[in-house]
Scaffold this motif. Structure first.
Motif, PDB file in Angstrom:
ATOM      1  N   ARG A  88       0.830  -1.206   0.000  1.00 19.54           N
ATOM      2  CA  ARG A  88       0.000   0.000   0.000  1.00 19.54           C
ATOM      3  C   ARG A  88       0.866   1.258   0.000  1.00 19.54           C
ATOM      4  O   ARG A  88       0.599   2.213  -0.725  1.00 19.54           O
ATOM      5  CB  ARG A  88      -0.920  -0.006   1.223  1.00 19.54           C
ATOM      6  N   GLN A 123      -4.773 -12.614  -3.119  1.00 18.39           N
ATOM      7  CA  GLN A 123      -5.739 -11.553  -3.406  1.00 18.39           C
ATOM      8  C   GLN A 123      -5.163 -10.164  -3.179  1.00 18.39           C
ATOM      9  O   GLN A 123      -5.869  -9.169  -3.363  1.00 18.39           O
ATOM     10  CB  GLN A 123      -6.988 -11.739  -2.527  1.00 18.39           C
ATOM     11  N   TYR A 124      -3.905 -10.066  -2.752  1.00 18.23           N
ATOM     12  CA  TYR A 124      -3.283  -8.750  -2.614  1.00 18.23           C
ATOM     13  C   TYR A 124      -3.217  -8.098  -3.991  1.00 18.23           C
ATOM     14  O   TYR A 124      -3.363  -8.753  -5.030  1.00 18.23           O
ATOM     15  CB  TYR A 124      -1.871  -8.877  -2.039  1.00 18.23           C
ATOM     16  N   ARG A 125      -2.945  -6.794  -3.998  1.00 21.09           N
ATOM     17  CA  ARG A 125      -2.833  -6.088  -5.272  1.00 21.09           C
ATOM     18  C   ARG A 125      -1.437  -5.484  -5.391  1.00 21.09           C
ATOM     19  O   ARG A 125      -1.170  -4.474  -4.744  1.00 21.09           O
ATOM     20  CB  ARG A 125      -3.903  -4.996  -5.365  1.00 21.09           C
ATOM     21  N   PRO A 126      -0.563  -6.102  -6.192  1.00 23.12           N
ATOM     22  CA  PRO A 126      -0.781  -7.330  -6.960  1.00 23.12           C
ATOM     23  C   PRO A 126      -0.661  -8.571  -6.070  1.00 23.12           C
ATOM     24  O   PRO A 126      -0.189  -8.470  -4.933  1.00 23.12           O
ATOM     25  CB  PRO A 126       0.360  -7.286  -7.980  1.00 23.12           C
ATOM     26  N   SER A 129       3.848 -10.033  -7.670  1.00 23.17           N
ATOM     27  CA  SER A 129       4.544  -8.933  -6.984  1.00 23.17           C
ATOM     28  C   SER A 129       6.049  -8.956  -7.176  1.00 23.17           C
ATOM     29  O   SER A 129       6.720  -7.975  -6.829  1.00 23.17           O
ATOM     30  CB  SER A 129       4.229  -8.974  -5.486  1.00 23.17           C
TER      31      SER A 129
END
Length: 325
Positions: A246, A272-275, A319
Motif C-alpha cells: 500500500r 488476493q493482494y494487489r498485486p 509482486s
C-alpha cells in the motif's frame, strides 16, 4: 441414554473388559479384536467420558497451548492447525495467551491446574520459556526455537526459505534485496534475517541496513518509507508486506515494475493482494500435525526430545518481477 462400554461390548461380541482395554490403549488386545471394538464404538457413537478416563489412566487427554498473542496470522493459523489435529487424535485443547497470564510460569500453572498431559509453545512465547523450566511436570513441544535438548522442537526452516526468496529476486536482475524484518525478539524473524543476509553474502551483493517492523501491516506501511532507493524487498511476513504494498502504491511506485516484493507465510489472502503476493509458504497444517504427533508420542510412549525442520516453498505471483532496465 449415553452409550456404555457394555453396549459396545454387546455390539462387538466381546467382553466389557476388552472394550476397556481398547479405550485405555492397552497392548493386550489383538489387532482384529481392536478393529472390531473400534468399529462398534464408531457405529454406536460411543465416547469415553474424559473424567472417567482420567481416573482410569491418569491422563486427561488434554494438551495445552501457550502463545504470546493470537493477533499475528501465523499464530492463529498454528492454533487452528493444532486444534484440528488434536481433535482428530481425541485430545482436547486448553489455550493460554501470555496477555492473559502474568508470566510464562503463570501460564504453565494455569495449564497444570487444568490437568493437561503436555503442552505446545508457539513462536514468540518460546523466548520467555528459555528462562523457565516446566519440563519436570509437562512434556513440551516448542514451535520455533534455537536448539535446546530440554524440549522437542518443530519449526519451519526459516533461514532456507528466506534465502530462496532472496535468490529469486536476485535472479530477476536486482543488484541487492532490502529487508523488512520482524521483531528482534522473535526466533523466526532472526532466522529469516539470517537467511536473507547469507544469501546476499553468498552472491557477493551489498547487504543494506535492515528496516524492522512488528509483524503488523501498519508497521510494514511505516517501514516502506525507509526503502526509497530499493528495487527489491524481502518482507519477513505477509502482513507487513501488505502494508508495504500500500505504501509503495501511494508513493506512485509500480509493483513489480519499480519495486519487487516477496513476503513470507503465504496467508490465505496473499493471492488476493494487489498485486498478488509472491511469498514463502509455511506448511501450517504439517507443522500442527508434527507438533501434536510429537507431543502425543512423548505423552503416550515416553519419547524424548527431538528436532524437526520443515521446508518452506516459494510461491511465485505477480509482486516479484524483473529488475530495472
Amino acid at each position: 441414554m449415553p452409550i456404555s462400554m457394555a453396549d459396545v461390548a454387546a455390539h462387538a461380541g466381546v467382553s466389557a473388559q476388552t472394550v476397556s482395554r481398547v479405550v485405555n490403549g492397552s497392548p493386550r488386545v489383538d489387532p482384529g479384536t481392536r478393529a472390531r471394538v473400534e468399529a462398534a464404538m464408531a457405529a454406536l457413537g460411543y465416547r469415553m467420558h474424559r473424567a472417567a478416563r482420567a481416573l482410569r489412566t491418569g491422563r486427561t487427554r488434554t494438551i495445552g497451548l501457550v502463545v504470546s498473542s493470537l493477533a499475528a496470522v501465523g499464530n492463529s493459523r498454528m492454533l487452528e492447525a493444532v486444534a484440528e489435529v488434536a481433535a482428530q487424535r481425541d485430545y482436547a485443547l486448553a489455550v493460554v495467551t501470555l496477555a492473559g497470564a502474568r508470566s510464562v510460569g503463570d501460564a504453565f500453572a494455569q495449564l497444570r491446574d487444568q490437568g493437561v498431559d503436555g503442552a505446545i509453545v508457539l513462536n514468540e512465547a518460546t523466548t520467555l520459556l528459555r528462562g523457565s523450566d516446566p519440563r519436570a511436570t509437562l512434556p513440551l513441544v516448542v514451535v520455533d526455537s534455537p536448539p535446546d535438548d530440554r524440549f522437542a522442537i518443530v519449526q519451519t526452516d526459516h533461514a532456507a526459505g528466506a534465502a530462496v526468496a532472496v535468490g529469486h529476486l536476485l535472479s530477476k536482475g536486482h543488484a541487492t534485496v532490502h529487508h523488512v524484518a520482524g521483531p528482534s525478539g522473535s526466533f523466526a524473524a532472526r532466522e529469516r534475517e539470517r537467511g536473507w543476509r547469507a544469501a546476499l553474502e553468498d552472491a557477493a551483493a551489498r547487504v543494506p541496513a535492515v528496516v524492522r517492523g512488528d509483524w503488523t501491516s501498519r508497521s510494514g506501511f511505516a517501514a516502506a518509507s525507509g526503502l526509497a532507493g530499493a528495487t527489491a524487498v524481502f518482507v519477513a511476513n505477509d502482513q507487513m508486506a501488505l502494508g508495504a504494498l500500500r505504501a509503495f502504491a501511494e508513493a506512485g511506485r509500480r509493483i513489480p515494475e519499480d519495486i519487487a516484493v516477496v513476503g513470507f507465510d503465504d496467508v490465505v489472502d496473499a493471492a488476493q493482494y494487489r498485486p498478488p503476493l509472491t511469498t514463502v509458504r509455511q506448511a501450517f497444517d504439517a507443522l500442527g500435525t508434527r507438533a501434536v504427533a510429537t507431543l502425543v508420542a512423548m505423552i503416550e510412549e515416553g519419547a524424548g526430545p527431538s528436532f524437526t525442520a520443515l521446508p518452506g516453498q516459494l510461491v511465485v505471483r505477480e509482486s516479484s518481477g524483473p529488475g530495472p532496465l
